[in-house]
Write an enzyme that holds these catalytic residues in place. Structure first.
Site, mmCIF file in Angstrom:
data_model
loop_
_atom_site.group_PDB
_atom_site.id
_atom_site.type_symbol
_atom_site.label_atom_id
_atom_site.label_comp_id
_atom_site.label_asym_id
_atom_site.label_seq_id
_atom_site.Cartn_x
_atom_site.Cartn_y
_atom_site.Cartn_z
ATOM 1 N N CYS A 131 11.168 3.828 -0.958
ATOM 2 C CA CYS A 131 10.256 2.972 -0.392
ATOM 3 C C CYS A 131 9.300 3.416 0.667
ATOM 4 C CB CYS A 131 10.707 1.540 -0.012
ATOM 5 S SG CYS A 131 11.809 1.675 1.321
ATOM 6 N N CYS A 181 9.372 -4.010 3.681
ATOM 7 C CA CYS A 181 9.548 -2.954 2.524
ATOM 8 C C CYS A 181 8.657 -3.059 1.531
ATOM 9 C CB CYS A 181 11.126 -3.213 1.986
ATOM 10 S SG CYS A 181 12.263 -2.119 3.215
ATOM 11 N N ASP A 204 -25.872 15.003 -13.585
ATOM 12 C CA ASP A 204 -26.655 16.225 -13.633
ATOM 13 C C ASP A 204 -26.954 16.222 -15.109
ATOM 14 O OD1 ASP A 204 -27.598 18.697 -13.576
ATOM 15 O OD2 ASP A 204 -25.978 19.529 -14.335
#
Length: 751
Positions: A20, A403, A445
């Site tokens: 975590c 957490c 492009d």
């Protein structure tokens, strides 16, 4: 040689057990305090710790000891070698020379993991089911102790049962407390382990031994669930490394023998049988076969490839035997580079993630302060019962752990990066994902991006020279150039049986054309505007004929000498088959498309009109940059290109995207890449980024929402300690599982 820095050399480790965001924060805090350590980067999902280290001030062993004291496993990946920039292969060009194996090893290669046996980072243990791992065994032990304590209470007396619960709490809490105090000694007192230790010890003090034991058990369960969920995300990345076969058939002096694929060197020849995976990036020497590149690019339709064409490691040879020349070493092949991109991209944190990290540093001490007020104010100010409010304050400590909030962003980002990589959509980090989600305009492009990049000469129009002379001079000027127009002119001359004249000193004139010394006299191949306005060699009749060809959507170049035009060449580059569909999909997403090209206005208008998009024509490279900057003032802009002249615009845009077949310069400059060369993948990339940001918002809402509800219910006395720890670990598991949904998200599917 190691990469030298002002503070020392760059080093990397594999750190396991980081499931975590709070784990990453603890590891970062532990190593940042060491002298001679700087530029610390931690990637939770890929378990990577990298930093710049002065080994004279702090030896590597001291870094490892600091991490191990927190309860994590650590193994060195060694000194980071000098790296090449991350670029995707464009054929075999730019392949490293034999022996140039300076890129780091595959991050998931077990050969680089020399890990202690009592840690969960042991590769053998990593493959074990949860109940055989150390954290899983802690769950089993604490569960048995808890069940045993309940049994004692039922079979004997409450007093004996109470001592059994106390014993179960102390045994289960010991490893947690050890990690808590190790972090505190390193200047990190506000960790979930410390909050757990205080809550469980406090519960014992107020004679809530049963709840203390239950909280310790639920905390252990939560850690296992976090690890299982995080490992699912990691498994999707590890699966990429499994695409490359472990062995290869090496051909030496006409005979073949089986060798480890990782040992292949550039220049060696390998044999690939039908049905086998290709063991290395290479170039076909002999054989023609359908090659299934879906494991690498996500492209489901096999491509027929023959001699001289490149193939990727991990692709599947579907039809006939192929002989390949290895063009990239194992640590530098396409799969290794994609893995490295995903791994390194996790360190390029999104602004949202950085904000949450800063917020959590303030949030944790604030929660402890509020819990202290809850414990002290009611008894002291209002004469309330001390036991009741100590209990509620302890529960508040557990509820307040961030957490779930800290892991909410990196879990989603890692899943999105992995999901995109499997489909040929590469993005270099969370910041790129967040910027992509905000895109309102896409600038393309033309040549090689909206078009296939393989123009053909359609018209040869002599003016003052015959057709063979015209082609001979044009091919001579373009000799050695890799530009698509140059290759088309050379191909037409070869097809007509025309030999190019001797030439030298060729050079490009950006936005104008090409110049060279041909048969002792200067010659040019340039745009009609350059030939007429600047060089004055194209008369009104030549201009009229060039205009007529341009109105047909063709690109026209003038071949001329210093005083006269030899003739005109008209070329046409067809739009990609999916270009119109790609522009339509962007429009449905509310994104405007604009074509930026150096081509003439009439040709640009014809192509843009057929695709249903806006256009800007006759642009020099710096003009493209100016256009991108102007568009950026109205919101996020993405630039998609593949050529050298696109690199400045790619770097200027909010997000620069390189087509996978583009030049190395464009790919190095870009923030993202499309491996399959599909125009529709631009829309897919935006969908994936928007889905990731939506997932992050859901995760933040889950994390804060659950905590908000249980904070209130805890203070009011409706929920207790075991519900508090269940809410905390439950929220962490929920946000991780929610993030894992992105692994199954298909960005190609329109909503």
């Amino acid at each position: 040689m190691a990469v030298e820095d002002q503070a020392g050399e760059r080093r990397e480790w594999t750190v396991s057990g980081m499931d975590c965001g709070s784990c990453a924060i603890k590891v970062r805090g532990a190593v940042e305090r060491l002298p001679g350590v700087s530029q610390v980067n931690i990637a939770t999902m890929t378990e990577r710790l990298s930093l710049t280290l002065d080994p004279i001030q702090t030896p590597p062993e001291k870094v490892e000891a600091a991490v191990k004291s927190l309860g994590y496993g650590i193994a060195p990946r060694g000194t980071v070698k000098e790296r090449k920039p991350f670029v995707l292969p464009s054929g075999a060009a730019g392949a490293p020379q034999a022996g140039s194996s300076d890129i780091e090893a595959n991050p998931f290669d077990e050969r680089v993991r020399d890990l202690p046996e009592d840690r969960e980072d042991d590769p053998a243990e990593r493959e074990q089911p949860w109940w055989r791992r150390s954290k899983g065994q802690l769950v089993i032990v604490t569960g048995l102790l808890l069940a045993g304590a309940w049994g004692f209470e039922l079979l004997t007396s409450a007093e004996v049962g109470r001592w059994a619960f106390i014993l179960a709490t102390l045994i289960g809490l010991a490893p947690v407390a050890r990690r808590a105090f190790a972090a505190a000694r390193m200047g990190q007192p506000f960790t979930i382990e410390m909050l757990m230790t205080i809550a469980a010890a406090g519960a014992l003090v107020i004679d809530a031994a049963e709840e203390a034991a239950l909280v310790v058990f639920l905390f252990a369960v939560g850690e296992v669930l976090e690890g299982v969920a995080a490992n699912r995300a990691r498994a999707s990345i590890r699966a990429l490394s499994d695409l490359v076969p472990k062995t290869a058939l090496l051909e030496v002096n006409g005979t073949t023998r089986q060798v480890a694929a990782a040992s292949l060197q550039v220049g060696q020849v390998v044999l690939v049988r039908p049905g086998d995976r290709i063991p290395a990036d290479g170039e076909i020497l002999e054989g023609t076969s359908g090659v299934d590149e879906s494991p690498v690019t996500g492209e489901s339709v096999p491509n027929t490839k023959g001699p001289g064409e490149p193939v990727f490691a991990g692709s599947i040879n579907a039809e006939a035997t192929l002989r390949l020349r290895v063009t990239r070493a194992a640590e530098d092949n396409t799969i290794a580079r994609i893995i490295r991109l995903v791994e390194e991209a996790e360190s390029a944190r999104a602004p949202t993630e950085r904000f949450i990290d800063r917020f959590s540093r303030v949030y944790m001490p604030a929660v402890v302060g509020v819990a202290l007020l809850v414990v002290l104010v009611p008894p002291l100010a209002f004469g309330q019962d001390w036991g009741t409010w100590i209990y509620r304050g302890l529960a508040l400590l557990l509820i307040g752990c961030p957490c779930a909030l800290v892991i909410s962003v990196p879990a989603s980002i890692a899943s999105a990066l992995s999901s995109g990589a499997r489909r040929g959509l590469l993005m270099k980090g969370g910041a790129v994902i967040e910027a992509t989600a905000k895109i309102s305009r896409v600038a393309y492009d033309k040549t090689g991006t909206l078009t296939v990049g393989r123009p053909q000469v359609t018209d040869v129009v002599p003016l003052s020279a015959d057709a063979p002379e015209l082609l001979a001079v044009a091919a001579a000027v373009e000799a050695g150039s890799s530009h698509p127009l140059a290759e088309a002119i050379s191909a037409r001359a070869e097809a007509e049986g025309v030999q190019p004249l001797p030439s030298s000193g060729g050079k490009a004139l950006p936005g104008k054309g090409v110049e060279a010394l041909v048969a002792g006299e200067r010659a040019w191949v340039g745009s009609p505007r350059f030939a007429a306005a600047e060089m004055g060699v194209l008369d009104s009749e030549g201009i009229r004929r060039a205009t007529a060809l341009e109105e047909e959507g063709k690109t026209v170049v003038v071949v001329f000498r210093p005083r006269h035009a030899l003739g005109l060449l008209a070329l046409r580059d067809e739009p990609r088959a999916d270009a119109r569909e790609g522009i339509r999909q962007l429009k449905d997403l509310g994104v405007t498309s604009v074509m930026l090209t150096g081509d003439n206005a009439r040709t640009a208008a014809a192509i843009a009109g057929s695709l249903g998009m806006e256009h800007r024509a006759e642009l020099m490279p710096d003009d493209k940059v100016a256009e991108v900057r102007a568009m950026a003032e109205a919101g996020g802009v993405m630039m998609v290109g593949d050529g050298i002249n696109d690199a400045p615009a790619l770097a200027t845009a909010s997000v620069g995207v390189a087509m996978g077949s583009g030049t190395d310069v464009a790919l190095e400059t870009a923030d993202a890449a499309l491996l399959r060369n599909r125009v529709t993948d631009v829309a897919a990339q935006i969908r994936l980024a928007r889905a990731a940001m939506g997932n992050i918002r859901q995760n933040v809402a889950i994390a804060l929402g659950l905590k908000g509800v249980f904070l209130v219910t805890t203070v009011l006395g409706f929920t207790g300690l075991w519900i508090a720890i269940l809410a905390d670990t439950g929220a962490t598991v929920l946000v991780t599982l929610n993030a894992l949904r992105l692994l199954a998200f298909n960005p190609e599917r329109e909503a």
